[in-house]
Design a protein around this motif. Structure first.
Motif: not given
Length: 224
Positions: A6-12, A91-95
């Motif tokens: 959850x935290x990784x997804x929200x940060x991303x 994860x940020x680059x892909x998103x």
């Protein structure tokens, strides 16, 4: 239950929207200002392509360039000591790559609907294109741009294919909510998978409801 996805997804998602909101609006404004229709069609096709490609294909291209032993990835490691592949940055680059077309097309559609008469009047008064953008284009297109931003945020939150290719599925590091759902189902842990699904549905529903409320507010404001 592990809340790290959850935290990784929200940060991303937050980092992603911070990137694609700015780039999407600027790219849309630039494409709208191109005088060559041929060039406009070609550039628009390039910017829109990640939206129609399978996410795994987009992830393949990202891994091809940003892998640790590939051209761009090796450059970042050697020049800055920064690894992109299989890290949170991946994860940020892909998103960002997957959600950018949604932001771009929403912004371009909103900018295209701005009254051309106002723009020509501003030019006749001697205003530069940058001032016209800030004073006329952006304020009038803002509802559509913000709508695109909310949708791009939700898209970045739910990105799976490209993230799995470039960032992997590393628990506590690159495992986002969609990857956590996949991992839980693969492990036969349907209880955990259901909880992760409930979180995703709740967040995306909140985004959609917030978007509809915002558009309703804008409509009522215009009617006054």
């Amino acid at each position: 239950m592990d809340f790290s996805p959850l935290w990784i997804s929200l940060h991303t998602a937050c980092a992603t929207i911070g990137i694609v909101f700015f780039l999407g609006v600027v790219a849309a404004w630039w494409v709208e200002g191109l005088r060559s229709e041929t060039l406009k069609i070609l550039v628009d096709g390039v910017f829109t392509l990640p939206m129609v490609l399978p996410p795994t294909v987009a992830g393949f291209f990202l891994l091809f360039f940003f892998g640790n032993n590939r051209i761009v990835g090796r450059f970042f490691i050697d020049a800055f000591g920064v690894q992109i592949a299989f890290t949170w940055l991946a994860t940020v680059l892909a998103a960002a790559v997957i959600s950018f077309p949604l932001m771009y097309r929403s912004a371009r559609g909103a900018l295209a609907q701005v009254d051309k008469g106002m723009l020509e009047a501003a030019r006749s008064l001697g205003l530069g294109e940058w001032r016209i953008f800030w004073r006329i284009h952006l304020p009038n297109a803002l509802p559509g741009i913000i709508s695109g931003g909310l949708l791009a945020f939700a898209r970045g939150l739910g990105e799976f294919g490209a993230t799995a290719m470039l960032a992997g599925n590393i628990a506590g590091k690159t495992r986002t909510l969609p990857l956590a759902v996949y991992s839980a189902v693969a492990a036969g842990d349907w209880d955990a998978a259901g909880k992760y699904v409930a979180i995703i549905v709740a967040i995306c529903s909140a985004v959609v409801i917030g978007l509809n409320l915002y558009l309703y507010y804008c409509k009522k404001r215009q009617e006054r």
